[in-house]
Structures are given as structure tokens and as C-alpha cells.
Motif scaffolding. Structure first.
Motif, PDB file in Angstrom:
ATOM      1  N   CYS A  10       0.832  -1.201   0.000  1.00 15.65           N
ATOM      2  CA  CYS A  10       0.000   0.000   0.000  1.00 15.65           C
ATOM      3  C   CYS A  10       0.873   1.259   0.000  1.00 15.65           C
ATOM      4  CB  CYS A  10      -0.905   0.016   1.229  1.00 15.65           C
ATOM      5  SG  CYS A  10      -1.951  -1.446   1.398  1.00 15.65           S
ATOM      6  N   THR A  11       0.495   2.245  -0.807  1.00 17.37           N
ATOM      7  CA  THR A  11       1.174   3.531  -0.848  1.00 17.37           C
ATOM      8  C   THR A  11       0.133   4.640  -0.871  1.00 17.37           C
ATOM      9  OG1 THR A  11       1.248   3.749  -3.258  1.00 17.37           O
ATOM     10  CG2 THR A  11       3.036   2.500  -2.221  1.00 17.37           C
ATOM     11  N   PRO A  12       0.481   5.842  -0.416  1.00 15.47           N
ATOM     12  CA  PRO A  12      -0.494   6.942  -0.438  1.00 15.47           C
ATOM     13  C   PRO A  12      -1.017   7.246  -1.837  1.00 15.47           C
ATOM     14  CG  PRO A  12       1.391   7.501   0.945  1.00 15.47           C
ATOM     15  CD  PRO A  12       1.743   6.234   0.239  1.00 15.47           C
ATOM     16  N   GLY A 210       3.054   3.300   3.583  1.00 11.13           N
ATOM     17  CA  GLY A 210       4.175   3.599   2.716  1.00 11.13           C
ATOM     18  C   GLY A 210       5.019   4.758   3.218  1.00 11.13           C
ATOM     19  N   ASP A 211       5.319   5.699   2.306  1.00 10.11           N
ATOM     20  CA  ASP A 211       6.140   6.845   2.677  1.00 10.11           C
ATOM     21  C   ASP A 211       5.306   8.027   3.155  1.00 10.11           C
ATOM     22  OD1 ASP A 211       4.974   7.499   0.301  1.00 10.11           O
ATOM     23  OD2 ASP A 211       6.816   8.050  -0.748  1.00 10.11           O
ATOM     24  N   ASP A 212       4.062   7.767   3.518  1.00  9.90           N
ATOM     25  CA  ASP A 212       3.188   8.800   4.061  1.00  9.90           C
ATOM     26  C   ASP A 212       3.817   9.394   5.319  1.00  9.90           C
ATOM     27  OD1 ASP A 212       0.905  10.293   3.894  1.00  9.90           O
ATOM     28  OD2 ASP A 212      -0.451   8.729   4.589  1.00  9.90           O
ATOM     29  N   LEU A 214       3.197  11.372   9.063  1.00  2.00           N
ATOM     30  CA  LEU A 214       2.151  11.427  10.073  1.00  2.00           C
ATOM     31  C   LEU A 214       1.304  12.685   9.900  1.00  2.00           C
ATOM     32  CD1 LEU A 214       0.833  10.262  12.611  1.00  2.00           C
ATOM     33  CD2 LEU A 214       2.562  11.467  13.972  1.00  2.00           C
ATOM     34  N   LEU A 215       1.948  13.802   9.581  1.00  4.12           N
ATOM     35  CA  LEU A 215       1.208  15.057   9.409  1.00  4.12           C
ATOM     36  C   LEU A 215       0.250  14.965   8.223  1.00  4.12           C
ATOM     37  CD1 LEU A 215       0.670  17.942  10.264  1.00  4.12           C
ATOM     38  CD2 LEU A 215       2.606  18.667   8.844  1.00  4.12           C
ATOM     39  N   ALA A 216       0.701  14.360   7.109  1.00  3.78           N
ATOM     40  CA  ALA A 216      -0.168  14.226   5.936  1.00  3.78           C
ATOM     41  C   ALA A 216      -1.376  13.363   6.249  1.00  3.78           C
ATOM     42  CB  ALA A 216       0.622  13.643   4.765  1.00  3.78           C
ATOM     43  N   SER A 217      -1.157  12.256   6.961  1.00  6.19           N
ATOM     44  CA  SER A 217      -2.272  11.376   7.327  1.00  6.19           C
ATOM     45  C   SER A 217      -3.220  12.078   8.282  1.00  6.19           C
ATOM     46  CB  SER A 217      -1.723  10.093   7.968  1.00  6.19           C
ATOM     47  OG  SER A 217      -2.776   9.251   8.382  1.00  6.19           O
ATOM     48  N   LEU A 218      -2.675  12.790   9.255  1.00  4.07           N
ATOM     49  CA  LEU A 218      -3.497  13.530  10.208  1.00  4.07           C
ATOM     50  C   LEU A 218      -4.344  14.576   9.491  1.00  4.07           C
ATOM     51  CD1 LEU A 218      -4.290  14.298  13.093  1.00  4.07           C
ATOM     52  CD2 LEU A 218      -2.192  15.645  13.250  1.00  4.07           C
TER      53      LEU A 218
END
Length: 283
Positions: A10-12, A210-212, A214-218
Motif C-alpha cells: 500500500c502507498t499513499p 508507505g512513505d506517508d 504522520l502530518l499528511a495522514s493527520l
């Protein structure tokens, strides 16, 4: 990277739907501020450790998830007291407070988290058990520490897939950690986590893969509308009813992932996923 380190394809870019929009910006900022304030409160109170009532930890954990704009639905019986190995599938950073809402527990986490700003301090003060995933020789010692914690009557929360998945695809439960439940003679509590839209469709917006970052996911989570976290507390599995850790892992996986065996094929709504090797010798 270690040759035995588990991973997911899985990747963003391949798996995760975007949620940001200009109209959602004010709401997202308010949600993010609320989450940060709650997490900082947790950091401030973490030195109190075991003196904080379990009920307060559950309420704080749910407050973090709800502050991010995510509704929570819980189904199943209450997790038992005493030594307990709490296991769940792994999709998002939201999984951690959701499991704490089921049963406050010491979390098993990768050693890299120690260096994370804010979250690393919170994890260390909260009694997280760290595992060095780059050193296979460290695994028996980690299992022994988990067993000692379980014998002491505490709960330990683990994500046995060893990596986050997007929610449309999933891994399988690796068996090493289940040896700790067998050694300590404690039950296993499987928990199934799912994220959906208000309409009931599966959502990958909360995924942290993946290379996500934490800030992007949040930011994706606080920007989304109508996210729902489903927490299904599956029946408890008695460790003594299974001959070895492989059988125990398969039984827990059947309740959470739908059955043992190879990973599900990965749907790629935004293009093909980047291939990431997942060596089979991590046990």
C-alpha cells in the motif's frame, strides 16, 4: 532495511483518497487544534502512569478520535481484565487510541517512534514496549518482555500484521508475539478495525501507509467529512486451547482478517501500487 522487516504494498498515491478542499480548511484547522491540545494533555499527564483510572484513559482516547472528526461505533463484549494480549489489524494512527478505548494497554511499537516529536515522548512515558525490527536476534527478548508484562496482569496491544495496510487490502497475523500469550497463559482479545464513510463505503482516508508522513495522514483525517471508525470486539481466545503460536495466530487472524493465508489482492483505485517486498521469514 532488514531482510525480515514486514511491509505492505500500500502507498499513499495508489491507495489513499484525497480529502482536502478549501471549504474544509477552517473545520480542519479547528479539528487539528483540538487533537494537538488533547495529545499535549496526554503528554503532561503521562508521568502519572498507572495512577490514571482506566475509565479516564478510555474517555481521553475516544476524545482524540472524535476531535479529529471521526465518529466511533463499537460492537461486541467488554474486554476482560487481567493479563491480556490485545491484537488488531493495522490501518492508521487512529488504531492506537481506538484500541486504548477498548482496553488501556501497553503498546508494542517500533523503536523508531522514540524519536518522533511529541508522540515519542508520550509513547515512552506511557510504558510502550519498543521492538527493534532491524535486529532479528532481539525478537526473543521482546517476546520475553511481553510475556513478563502479561504475567503481571497487564494488557499488551499489538498489531501482528507488522505493517499498516490501506483498509481495502490486508496482511496476515505473524505468529511470534502469540508465543508471549502461550508462555504467560493469558487469553488473546482480537479486535477488528474498519473505517467507512457515512454512507457505509470503505474509506482509505485514515490510512497511514508507505512513505506517508504522520502530518499528511493527520491532515487527511481532519479534512474528511463523515468518517466512521468501526471497532468490533471479537470473542476472546483462550491461549491454552491451541497447541502452538501458529495455531493461535491463525485463530486470531480468522476473527479479524477473515482467515489465515496470503494477503488479499490490492485494489488500486488511483493507479498500480508500488511493489514492496514482504519476506516470509518474519515469524
Amino acid at each position: 532495511m532488514s531482510v525480515w522487516l514486514p511491509g505492505a504494498p500500500c502507498t499513499p498515491r495508489a491507495c489513499v483518497e484525497a480529502t482536502a478542499s478549501l471549504t474544509a480548511l477552517p473545520r480542519a484547522v479547528l479539528r487539528l487544534t483540538a487533537v494537538v491540545l488533547l495529545v499535549l494533555t496526554g503528554v503532561a499527564l503521562s508521568p502519572l502512569g498507572g495512577r490514571i483510572p482506566a475509565g479516564a484513559i478510555r474517555r481521553w482516547s475516544l476524545a482524540v478520535v472524535r476531535a479529529a472528526g471521526v465518529r466511533v461505533r463499537v460492537a461486541g463484549a467488554v474486554a476482560p481484565d487481567g493479563g491480556l494480549l490485545l491484537v488488531a489489524n493495522h490501518i492508521s494512527w487512529l488504531d492506537i487510541p481506538l484500541l486504548a478505548a477498548v482496553r488501556p494497554a501497553r503498546m508494542l511499537a517500533k523503536s523508531e517512534i522514540r524519536g518522533w516529536p511529541v508522540a515519542g515522548a508520550l509513547a515512552a512515558r506511557g510504558g510502550v514496549l519498543f521492538i527493534d525490527r532491524d535486529r532479528l536476534r532481539a525478537l526473543p527478548g521482546t517476546v520475553a518482555r511481553i510475556a513478563d508484562t502479561l504475567r503481571a496482569g497487564q494488557a499488551v496491544a499489538v498489531f501482528p500484521e507488522g505493517s499498516t495496510w490501506c483498509g481495502r487490502a490486508q496482511g496476515h497475523f505473524r505468529r511470534a508475539v502469540f508465543q508471549a500469550a502461550l508462555d504467560a497463559g493469558v487469553p488473546v482479545q482480537p479486535v477488528r478495525l474498519r473505517y467507512r464513510t457515512r454512507a457505509g463505503a470503505a474509506s482509505t482516508a485514515p490510512a497511514y501507509v508507505g512513505d506517508d508522513s504522520l502530518l499528511a495522514s493527520l491532515w487527511r483525517v481532519v479534512s474528511a467529512r463523515g468518517l466512521v471508525a468501526e471497532v468490533e470486539i471479537r470473542p476472546v481466545i483462550e491461549a491454552g486451547g491451541h497447541p502452538d503460536r501458529g495455531a493461535l495466530a491463525a485463530a486470531a487472524g480468522a476473527g479479524v482478517l477473515g482467515g489465515p493465508g496470503p494477503s488479499s489482492p490490492l485494489p488500486a483505485p488511483h493507479g498500480p501500487a508500488a511493489a514492496v517486498a514482504r519476506p516470509a521469514n518474519y515469524r
